[in-house]
Design an enzyme around this catalytic site. Structure first.
Site, PDB file in Angstrom:
ATOM      1  N   HIS A 110     -17.010 -17.152  -1.484  1.00  0.00           N
ATOM      2  CA  HIS A 110     -15.946 -17.655  -2.356  1.00  0.00           C
ATOM      3  C   HIS A 110     -15.618 -19.087  -1.953  1.00  0.00           C
ATOM      4  O   HIS A 110     -15.834 -19.501  -0.808  1.00  0.00           O
ATOM      5  CB  HIS A 110     -14.698 -16.786  -2.217  1.00  0.00           C
ATOM      6  CG  HIS A 110     -14.848 -15.429  -2.823  1.00  0.00           C
ATOM      7  ND1 HIS A 110     -13.770 -14.689  -3.234  1.00  0.00           N
ATOM      8  CD2 HIS A 110     -15.942 -14.677  -3.096  1.00  0.00           C
ATOM      9  CE1 HIS A 110     -14.181 -13.536  -3.729  1.00  0.00           C
ATOM     10  NE2 HIS A 110     -15.501 -13.503  -3.647  1.00  0.00           N
ATOM     11  N   GLU A 152     -12.866 -20.672  -1.246  1.00  0.00           N
ATOM     12  CA  GLU A 152     -11.974 -20.856  -0.101  1.00  0.00           C
ATOM     13  C   GLU A 152     -12.718 -20.663   1.210  1.00  0.00           C
ATOM     14  O   GLU A 152     -12.570 -21.449   2.150  1.00  0.00           O
ATOM     15  CB  GLU A 152     -10.796 -19.861  -0.160  1.00  0.00           C
ATOM     16  CG  GLU A 152      -9.882 -20.045  -1.345  1.00  0.00           C
ATOM     17  CD  GLU A 152     -10.271 -19.217  -2.559  1.00  0.00           C
ATOM     18  OE1 GLU A 152      -9.373 -18.919  -3.366  1.00  0.00           O
ATOM     19  OE2 GLU A 152     -11.461 -18.865  -2.718  1.00  0.00           O
ATOM     20  N   CYS A 171      -8.042 -14.513  -3.770  1.00  0.00           N
ATOM     21  CA  CYS A 171      -8.233 -13.076  -3.965  1.00  0.00           C
ATOM     22  C   CYS A 171      -7.837 -12.372  -2.665  1.00  0.00           C
ATOM     23  O   CYS A 171      -7.490 -13.016  -1.676  1.00  0.00           O
ATOM     24  CB  CYS A 171      -9.696 -12.782  -4.314  1.00  0.00           C
ATOM     25  SG  CYS A 171     -10.827 -13.049  -2.927  1.00  0.00           S
ATOM     26  N   CYS A 199      -9.948 -13.655   0.403  1.00  0.00           N
ATOM     27  CA  CYS A 199      -9.612 -15.008   0.835  1.00  0.00           C
ATOM     28  C   CYS A 199      -8.202 -15.068   1.408  1.00  0.00           C
ATOM     29  O   CYS A 199      -7.948 -15.799   2.370  1.00  0.00           O
ATOM     30  CB  CYS A 199      -9.788 -15.976  -0.321  1.00  0.00           C
ATOM     31  SG  CYS A 199     -11.528 -16.092  -0.846  1.00  0.00           S
TER      32      CYS A 199
END
Length: 194
Positions: A80, A82, A115, A118
């Site tokens: 992801h 992040e 999410c 993260c």
């Protein structure tokens, strides 16, 4: 060794968006604009999902490490934006904890609220500020599963010394999510039931 080496690589075009790494972005709105452009280009160029993030030096407001979502091209569910930005920043700083003595204060700017995965990574990363564009519900509205997060997640981060700012250029960030889905981008993530 029988296990493959794993290399995290940003798409080549990222350098085009971040042309001057010494540039200062004094307003959080300016920092978010860079991150949204990274997300937009990731969608436009077909190099990953509609999410981007970047670690900034929170005092000088310079970009330290960009990140874009590369889940599908890498075949890696944890790639992801992040996580990518944090991994790159930690590597550049030579520290697994970005809150280590002698390092600057760091801010993570995300095109969409983190999410569940993260969110869980933030307390251990050493990030001390979080700025978000689109909301969790914007990502869910287009079909992404953001995981189970406590409703009061911003308060929980604040209690751990991580300040949270939300809704920065929210409409513009949410538009990138819709563009991705409208263009037929694959949805991924989440728990599947039998």
């Amino acid at each position: 060794m029988r296990y493959p080496e794993v290399t995290l690589r940003l798409p080549d075009w990222v350098d085009e968006v971040v042309q001057d790494p010494t540039r200062s972005y004094p307003a959080v709105d300016d920092r978010m604009q860079v991150v949204i452009e990274l997300a937009r280009q990731n969608v436009r160029r077909g190099t990953g999902g509609p999410f981007a993030a970047a670690v900034f030096d929170a005092r000088r407001h310079t970009l330290v490490a960009p990140g874009v979502n590369v889940v599908v091209p890498m075949g890696c569910s944890v790639a992801h934006a992040e996580v990518v930005a944090i991994v790159i920043a930690q590597r550049l700083m030579g520290a697994h904890d970005l809150d280590r003595a002698g390092l600057p204060l760091f801010e993570l700017v995300t095109s969409t609220e983190p999410c569940a995965m993260c969110l869980g990574s933030l307390p251990w990363s050493g990030i001390r500020r979080l700025a978000c564009g689109a909301r969790d519900e914007d990502a869910r509205a287009v079909g992404f599963d953001e995981g189970d997060k406590p409703a009061n997640w911003p308060d929980l981060l604040e209690r751990r010394g991580i300040s949270v700012t939300r809704d920065i250029r929210r409409d513009e960030a949410a538009a990138v999510l819709r563009q991705y889905v409208d263009n037929g981008g694959p949805l991924y993530g989440g728990v599947r039931t039998p």
